[in-house]
Design an enzyme around this catalytic site. Structure first.
Site, PDB file in Angstrom:
ATOM      1  N   CYS A 185       2.772   6.553   5.213  1.00 14.03           N
ATOM      2  CA  CYS A 185       2.000   6.518   6.461  1.00 14.03           C
ATOM      3  C   CYS A 185       2.263   7.747   7.330  1.00 14.03           C
ATOM      4  CB  CYS A 185       2.343   5.264   7.262  1.00 14.03           C
ATOM      5  SG  CYS A 185       1.537   3.768   6.681  1.00 14.03           S
ATOM      6  N   ALA A 196       2.161  -1.450   4.526  1.00 16.20           N
ATOM      7  CA  ALA A 196       1.894  -0.040   4.273  1.00 16.20           C
ATOM      8  C   ALA A 196       3.225   0.708   4.325  1.00 16.20           C
ATOM      9  CB  ALA A 196       0.924   0.513   5.310  1.00 16.20           C
ATOM     10  N   CYS A 197       3.504   1.494   3.306  1.00 18.58           N
ATOM     11  CA  CYS A 197       4.789   2.212   3.201  1.00 18.58           C
ATOM     12  C   CYS A 197       4.951   3.200   4.347  1.00 18.58           C
ATOM     13  CB  CYS A 197       4.853   2.964   1.883  1.00 18.58           C
ATOM     14  SG  CYS A 197       6.263   4.092   1.797  1.00 18.58           S
ATOM     15  N   ILE A 198       6.075   3.138   5.027  1.00 20.21           N
ATOM     16  CA  ILE A 198       6.263   3.981   6.209  1.00 20.21           C
ATOM     17  C   ILE A 198       6.256   5.476   5.872  1.00 20.21           C
ATOM     18  CG2 ILE A 198       8.803   3.789   6.163  1.00 20.21           C
ATOM     19  CD1 ILE A 198       8.619   3.809   9.281  1.00 20.21           C
ATOM     20  N   PHE A 234       0.856  -1.183   0.000  1.00 20.98           N
ATOM     21  CA  PHE A 234       0.000   0.000   0.000  1.00 20.98           C
ATOM     22  C   PHE A 234       0.892   1.232   0.000  1.00 20.98           C
ATOM     23  CE2 PHE A 234      -2.499  -3.458   1.639  1.00 20.98           C
ATOM     24  CZ  PHE A 234      -3.761  -3.255   1.109  1.00 20.98           C
TER      25      PHE A 234
END
Lengths: 130, 117, 85, 85, 117, 130
Positions: free
Chosen positions: A82, A77-79, A39
């Site tokens: 995020c 989920a890409c940090i 994501f």
């Protein structure tokens, strides 16, 4: 055959998140596998545990959680995406001294390297963009 | 090892797509052979002289100068899209190949994976 | 007089029939790319967005760069504002 | 053979030069509106998206409605997938 | 009391813009005199026979039938955009005026505020 | 003259949120007033208290908070948009039995009626869309 799936769209705001889920289910139903769902961009909103959609709308975020957990598929989920968008796990919430965390169960926050790794190692990469 | 072609199609600054695409390209080039193709308003990412001081956002266009150092193999743009915008390669902040339709199709064919942003 | 704002290139197709002769058009965000070509309207472009995109020297002659205080003044002078995106 | 997915009308302008003769195009989401006119490619449209938009009877003759399992099969048959949005 | 013209320009289902625009129109019509103008791919919101059962999203097109009951004064669309899409008014689920450019400009002029979605 | 400002875009994802802030500041600097700022659609992400942007990017969300609080201007986030996108105050978090809330200080969650009311009563309405 092994698929990597990339999701750029937030649930509700964009249909991309729902299309990706239908595609992912069809991949498994067709006897293929999924090495990772990544994501990115607004797609990370899917991992927000505080979403409370109306009764008459599909709970896309919950459906992703069930899909990931039920089929033992990594939902990353890409940090960086995020942090910009206010999706935090407990570690990041502590690091940035925020009042709480909101990462939904079944999702993991990790780096962009996971997108590249999934793309390299999958037989096919399919992106659901906005 | 799979090679990856990154395709950039969004203009810069109006959304974060362009910046997040560039982040992915830089990460990709650390792992494997990567190239990049700019199409549509994605070409606008390459325009020289971008200055975001007053806007207050990040001027990520400065990073394009480092693409070769990161090992990005080929940097190309769509020739039809370049012409349609009345731009020429002198307007760009780095050197870029411009490819016609057939060359772009070959460019895509010659990579194992395509990531679009 | 109506102020029409346009914040992306594709939005011009939505509004080009709806802009009257004495209306004014304010280009902002990615809409400033529309300022590269001549348009058949009175056109203003937000300078911060023009500069961010490196378009200072590329704007069509009739596209006037403005700042946010000019934008506010145009809105106040207009009967209403119509936003295209 | 490459599968190109298109999820909005404006994305056709990005990719029409990049689709080779033996490639296939899958229209999904708002991209299915492109299925109303004839296109010079082999075109498939996701049926769920066609139905949601009331386009069942309006698709061009050569636009083939498919479901997600067909979409997966096309991707598996292709050398790679290229997503336009 | 200010009158409000709602302008809808997004196709349905691909994003929630259309649905959230309709919600705003219904709320607006409870407070003041409202009309609505469909332009561009916003016209696609009006296409009859939308069925979202398989997609699993809300078929909010059914609410358009109630616009008159909610007191929405005039329901209009862009005639040039209708023709450009090869549609005619028989394809729509409700009766809609189609306006040429001059009539659309007058429509906007005759309302105090415009809210775009 | 009294302005109503409507914001449809999320910070970072879209420039709309930043443009609206620059416009709002210019409205006040020009001697005009703002009756309300209404965050709708993805604009409600501006009200997420968990955003932790990179050091080299403008903290748009914080800047909105400071602007609203410092000038005593109502910043309203639409409740329906918030629920779909996982932005909750304590009341809504309790109602939906969620683990926590994430509404930033300076923002209030309220109904769509506030958009209509602001539009009717302002001299000018300006929307910053995506």
């Amino acid at each position: 055959m092994n698929f990597a799936i990339v999701v750029h769209g937030a649930p509700y705001s964009s249909e991309a998140c729902l299309s990706a889920l239908k595609f992912a289910k069809a991949v498994l139903a067709s006897g293929h596998s999924i090495n990772r769902v990544f994501f990115y961009h607004d797609g990370v909103h899917t991992a927000n545990s505080l979403i409370a959609p109306p009764q008459d709308e599909a709970p896309v975020s919950e459906q992703w959680q069930e899909f990931g957990t039920g089929n033992n598929i990594e939902l990353i989920a890409c940090i960086a995406s995020c942090l910009r968008r206010g999706i935090l796990d407990e570690t990041e919430a502590d690091r940035y001294e925020k009042s709480g965390s909101n990462l939904a169960p079944g999702f993991t926050i990790s780096g962009l390297g996971q997108l590249i790794d999934a793309s390299i190692n999958a037989d096919r990469v399919v992106t659901f963009g906005v | 090892m799979s090679t990856i072609l990154f395709v950039f199609s969004r203009p810069p600054h109006g959304s974060i797509n362009a910046q997040e695409g560039l982040d992915a390209l830089l990460m990709g080039s650390a792992f494997t052979t990567c190239s990049v193709l700019f199409v549509g308003d994605g070409l606008m990412q390459l325009v020289a002289g971008q200055s975001t001081d007053d806007l207050g956002t990040k001027n990520f266009s400065l990073s394009f100068g480092a693409l070769k150092d990161y090992g990005v193999t080929r940097i190309a743009c769509s020739k039809p899209d370049l012409l349609a915008r009345g731009l020429n390669k002198d307007d760009f902040l780095i050197e870029v190949e411009s490819l016609n339709a057939a060359a772009m199709q070959a460019f895509i064919r010659n990579h194992d994976k395509v990531l679009n942003f | 007089m109506i102020v029409h704002t346009i914040n992306k290139v594709s939005a011009l197709g939505l509004c080009n029939n709806l802009i009257a002769e004495d209306d004014k058009v304010v280009l902002l965000e990615d809409g400033v790319y529309l300022g590269l070509q001549p348009l058949p309207f009175l056109v203003f472009a937000i300078r911060f967005d023009v500069d961010a995109r490196g378009l200072g020297g590329l704007l069509a002659a009739h596209t006037e760069s403005i700042d946010y205080s000019d934008f506010v003044r145009l809105c106040a002078e207009a009967d209403k504002v119509c936003s295209w995106f």
